[in-house]
Write an enzyme that holds these catalytic residues in place. Structure first.
Site, PDB file in Angstrom:
ATOM      1  N   ASP A   1     105.464 -16.171  34.030  1.00  0.00           N
ATOM      2  CA  ASP A   1     105.825 -14.811  33.625  1.00  0.00           C
ATOM      3  C   ASP A   1     106.072 -14.693  32.129  1.00  0.00           C
ATOM      4  O   ASP A   1     105.922 -13.626  31.548  1.00  0.00           O
ATOM      5  CB  ASP A   1     107.078 -14.374  34.403  1.00  0.00           C
ATOM      6  CG  ASP A   1     107.660 -13.069  33.891  1.00  0.00           C
ATOM      7  OD1 ASP A   1     107.006 -12.031  34.069  1.00  0.00           O
ATOM      8  OD2 ASP A   1     108.767 -13.087  33.309  1.00  0.00           O
TER       9      ASP A   1
ATOM     10  N   LEU B   1     110.982  -6.350  32.533  1.00  0.00           N
ATOM     11  CA  LEU B   1     110.253  -5.391  31.704  1.00  0.00           C
ATOM     12  C   LEU B   1     109.199  -6.041  30.816  1.00  0.00           C
ATOM     13  O   LEU B   1     108.583  -5.357  29.987  1.00  0.00           O
ATOM     14  CB  LEU B   1     111.239  -4.600  30.832  1.00  0.00           C
ATOM     15  CG  LEU B   1     112.222  -3.690  31.580  1.00  0.00           C
ATOM     16  CD1 LEU B   1     113.225  -3.094  30.610  1.00  0.00           C
ATOM     17  CD2 LEU B   1     111.473  -2.580  32.308  1.00  0.00           C
ATOM     18  N   ARG B   2     108.988  -7.343  30.975  1.00  0.00           N
ATOM     19  CA  ARG B   2     107.986  -8.005  30.140  1.00  0.00           C
ATOM     20  C   ARG B   2     106.602  -7.396  30.344  1.00  0.00           C
ATOM     21  O   ARG B   2     105.834  -7.234  29.403  1.00  0.00           O
ATOM     22  CB  ARG B   2     107.941  -9.502  30.446  1.00  0.00           C
ATOM     23  CG  ARG B   2     109.093 -10.296  29.852  1.00  0.00           C
ATOM     24  CD  ARG B   2     108.763 -11.788  29.830  1.00  0.00           C
ATOM     25  NE  ARG B   2     109.883 -12.574  29.333  1.00  0.00           N
ATOM     26  CZ  ARG B   2     110.684 -13.299  30.088  1.00  0.00           C
ATOM     27  NH1 ARG B   2     110.501 -13.338  31.392  1.00  0.00           N
ATOM     28  NH2 ARG B   2     111.685 -13.984  29.562  1.00  0.00           N
ATOM     29  N   GLY B   3     106.270  -7.074  31.567  1.00  0.00           N
ATOM     30  CA  GLY B   3     104.960  -6.492  31.851  1.00  0.00           C
ATOM     31  C   GLY B   3     104.744  -5.187  31.118  1.00  0.00           C
ATOM     32  O   GLY B   3     103.663  -4.944  30.553  1.00  0.00           O
TER      33      GLY B   3
END
Length: 415
Positions: free
Chosen positions: A272, A353-355
């Site tokens: 991720d 919230l990385r995506g």
């Protein structure tokens, strides 16, 4: 579509639409001594309040390192990036990370012999020269305090003039058997305690500062070491601690990992943290395979002549990248599109919230690469599978490719 890579990103976009149709229904101030002392002020021993300035950095090059450098300098020319046939998804992910390193690197997964390492080395050859402080093991940027090593920062604070040279952006290969000391660097404890001088031998992260760190077969690397690499790549700093003594130095690099899925995947928590994920496969089209073989044979016969034949395309791409990096800050993305990106992430149950962040950054970088100052929905469609595919929760009963799941959800939300 503007620029040399326009056709590449179009083919990525088009191939995904075709795959979807086949598989799914249509649908702080930097001045003053206090700042420098506070941010970079030497070492701490145990709980002592005393700080020791860095006076000595061990930069002596070993005979092995000298031999490696000599071999590198006299090695054959690198295969040119524009000459790589196919693998548009991988090439685009690499270029977007070069334009905006804050995307967070690339994880490339694919079969053996699909050109992963060749493409990464070709990318490095494509990149422009950068200004560095002469003789500094951290490739310090003379104009950016955040990218400077300790001795250079002290010299700047003391008003010394820095000698600046131009050099190619560095690519560091991390071998599978590397130890943490080799990666992060080591501290001479005896010298620190007896002489009050910190002698630090830089590791691979120091050499990778302002460059690219490439890890082949990253899925076979020890998880702890992968965690160290990802922490440094995310923070831009590497900290070495030993016997209560610690030292930090800048480690701003683009992390590129590659691996063969047959040998196992990274843990989801680690996967991720890579900004983008590219999948590469063996080319099945016979004509295309013949072209790849012929081009490689032509390169092997006469590398200089082969590179010269691609020099115009190489120059165009270099100019395109340089322009995109300069104009990136002016690229805008409408609020409505940002909301839809977050809706896709939410409905796909993407954790964190990385995506969302990476998709926004990658779409802006793609728009800049195409010479535009505004992101379109097509830009988002091109990059969103690479930004979210590796962040989806794995369902062992699900047979459809995760990238197609992302595209399906994209069309559902954006249409």
């Amino acid at each position: 579509m503007a620029g040399l890579l326009g056709s590449s990103s179009t083919s990525v976009f088009a191939s995904r639409r075709a795959s979807l149709s086949a598989a799914l229904p249509s649908t702080p101030s930097l001045s003053g001594h206090n700042f420098w002392r506070e941010l970079y002020g030497g070492i701490g021993v145990g709980k002592s309040k005393f700080r020791y300035a860095v006076r000595n950095v061990a930069t002596e090059v070993s005979p092995v390192e000298k031999a490696w450098r000599l071999a590198n300098e006299t090695s054959r020319p690198v295969y040119p990036f524009p000459a790589i046939v196919g693998q548009d998804e991988m090439k685009l992910c690499l270029l977007l990370n070069v334009i905006d390193p804050k995307i967070g690197g690339v994880m490339i997964m694919g079969d053996r012999g699909t050109g992963k390492s060749t493409t990464v080395r070709s990318l490095v050859d494509l990149l422009p020269e950068i200004k560095v402080v002469a003789g500094d093991p951290f490739n310090s940027d003379p104009e950016d305090p955040e990218s400077m090593g300790m001795e250079v920062r002290e010299s700047l604070v003391n008003g010394k003039e820095l000698e600046v040279v131009l050099t190619k952006i560095n690519m560091v290969d991390l071998p599978l058997g590397a130890t943490e000391d080799r990666v992060c660097g080591t501290i001479d404890i005896e010298k620190a305690l007896t002489e009050g001088v910190k002698a630090f031998e830089p590791g691979l992260l120091a050499k990778a500062n302002r460059g690219i760190l490439y890890v082949d077969e990253v899925n076979l690397l020890d998880d702890h070491l992968v965690d160290v690499l990802l922490d440094s790549a995310a923070s831009g700093w590497n900290t070495v601690e030993r016997e209560g003594i610690s030292i930090s130095h800048p480690a701003r690099f683009i992390l590129i990992g590659s691996g063969n899925p047959e040998e196992g995947e990274l843990r989801p928590q680690l996967l991720d943290r890579f900004g983008m994920h590219a999948q590469v496969g063996t080319v099945r089209d016979a004509e295309l395979r013949v072209k790849i073989v012929e081009e490689r044979a032509r390169f092997d016969r006469n590398p200089k002549e082969f590179r010269d034949s691609y020099q115009n395309e190489q120059d165009k791409l270099q100019n395109q990248i340089s322009s995109a990096r300069s104009n990136l800050s002016s690229v805008q993305i409408d609020h409505e599109l940002r909301v839809k990106i977050s809706k896709v992430c939410s409905e796909l149950n993407v954790d964190g919230l990385r995506g969302d962040i990476v998709t926004n950054r990658a779409a802006k970088a793609l728009a800049a690469l195409k010479g535009r100052d505004k992101v379109t929905s097509e830009d988002i469609a091109t990059v969103i599978p690479n930004c979210l595919r590796h962040r989806l929760r794995k369902d062992p009963l699900e047979s459809i490719d995760s990238g197609l799941l992302v595209i399906e959800k994209f069309y559902e939300v954006f249409n």
